[in-house]
Design a protein around this motif. Sequence first.
Motif, short mmCIF file in Angstrom:
data_model
loop_
_atom_site.label_atom_id
_atom_site.label_comp_id
_atom_site.label_asym_id
_atom_site.label_seq_id
_atom_site.Cartn_x
_atom_site.Cartn_y
_atom_site.Cartn_z
N ASP A 126 0.77 -1.26 -0.08
CA ASP A 126 0.27 0.05 -0.03
C ASP A 126 0.80 1.40 -0.02
O ASP A 126 1.97 1.18 0.48
CB ASP A 126 -0.81 -0.27 1.15
CG ASP A 126 -2.11 -0.76 1.03
OD1 ASP A 126 -2.33 -1.35 -0.10
OD2 ASP A 126 -2.86 -0.87 2.04
N ASP A 128 0.82 3.59 1.75
CA ASP A 128 1.22 4.04 3.15
C ASP A 128 1.90 3.14 4.03
O ASP A 128 2.30 3.07 5.23
CB ASP A 128 -0.15 4.41 4.18
CG ASP A 128 -1.16 2.94 4.25
OD1 ASP A 128 -0.83 2.19 3.46
OD2 ASP A 128 -1.80 3.28 5.40
N HIS A 255 3.20 0.83 8.79
CA HIS A 255 1.77 1.08 8.21
C HIS A 255 1.27 2.39 8.50
O HIS A 255 0.96 2.53 9.80
CB HIS A 255 1.22 0.08 8.56
CG HIS A 255 -0.27 -0.14 8.04
ND1 HIS A 255 -1.56 -0.53 8.67
CD2 HIS A 255 -0.69 0.81 6.94
CE1 HIS A 255 -2.24 -0.20 7.86
NE2 HIS A 255 -2.16 0.54 6.87
N SER A 257 -1.15 4.24 7.92
CA SER A 257 -2.76 4.59 8.31
C SER A 257 -2.86 4.26 9.79
O SER A 257 -3.96 4.79 10.60
CB SER A 257 -3.63 4.26 7.25
OG SER A 257 -3.74 2.90 7.22
MG MG Z 1 -3.14 1.62 5.48
#
Ligand code: MG
Length: 415
Positions: A126, A128, A255, A257
Amino acid sequence: MRNAITGLVRGYADPGSYEALIRRNQHIRLHVLPALGTADTDLILFHEGNIPESHQQYINARSGLACQFVDVRRTAPGTGFDPAREVPNQVPEMGGFRSGYRHMCHFWFVDFFDYLKDYRYAARIDEDCAVMALPDVFTQMQAHGWVFASGGVIPETDTAIIGLAEFVHFFRARQRHPRAPAPAVVDGPMTNLMFVDLAHFRADANFTAFQRAVTDSGMVYTHRWGDLPLWGEYLRLYVSPERLRLDWTDIRYYHGSHRQMVNAAGSGAEWLQSLRNIAVGKQARCNSNYPGHPSNPSAAVNGNPSGLFAFHTDNTPEPTWEVDLEAVHALKAVRILNRGDACKERAVGLVVEVSADRRSYAPIHTQTTPFGGLLDPDALVLDFRALASQPAARYLRLRLPRSDYLHLDQVEIYA
Ligand SMILES: [Mg+2]
Ligand SMILES: Nc1nc2c(ncn2[C@@H]2O[C@H](COP(=O)(O)OP(=O)(O)OP(=O)(O)O)[C@@H](O)[C@H]2O)c(=O)[nH]1
């Protein structure tokens, strides 16, 4: 057959907003490509048609990578982000998740297979997620016959799986599979960084039927089912544990988020861990605040660095941040984590000062070079242990002796 390192990413009006993606890509160059190999690997970024050519070139140039950009709407078979699938949310608690988020979840359980028909293995990383270390995942998956790999397993919240148990029950009944016991908790692999043997799942007709049933149910859209519990349930019910490597702790990453280090906590000098961070939970203040930005001076001493800024002053002469340690302490060390997403260089020139009374301050350090943050090897660490007389401080102040913004992630003070 080739392998793919993929991501689904957002488009932004302002190129400055691609910093997280660029950081992800730089980490791919440094830590992922050496582990997964470059010879038979393609780098693919899926998007919604909102990343113009000029932005694509900018992202690739800044990342030092040649990613292919695939517009999921205009590239055959065009199944991703299909507006025809959007149905209104039915779960009040899930109302905050936009339709883009729901499309994203559907994409990572169903649609991505459609765009990767010619590939053997896929990695999803991802926007992020910044990988810090990775084993040779595809080689080991092949050697051991693992069909799915991830860095860990986490539970899904109850409000994001309403109806899932019944769905599974009816799917099994329709396939004439015996009823399976419900799990104590519905959990799943951390899919934000996942590795999939595409060829295996393509050849599994039951999986294709399960995907189709998920799509037909509309529940990803109505009930915000995520790809995590869908993968979790399918793997639990239909893939034998020897073919899975879901708790692979050598997969280390940050990570964004969730503001979480996955399998990688404790970056920085090891010796700091034997000391106590006395700043945690103390009150901090700035002499200004950047209007319109969520910024909290005390968040820089919450013991939980994020990789982003915790506080952000306005552009004023001599911006400061200051914490009150509530009593005078002899300082053994200070570690300062810069924000990691942008504008690190603004911290050059930072003066670290101590005071017992908030009237007279003594500088204990002036930083003349850039330094890093949570994901970097070069956070600013001031080691006072060997000094005959360690700096005594009730107040520790950070000051830029010029007109600028001051914004940092975390200040750790060890005594
Ligand atoms: Mg995320
Ligand atoms: N193109 C596109 N990509 C999206 C959208 N929403 C999320 N993504 C991508 O999907 C990835 C996952 O989204 P996050 O917001 O990080 O969500 P998450 O970590 O799965 O879930 P949370 O547990 O809710 O934090 C992001 O890194 C983006 O790359 C969207 O609306 N459009």
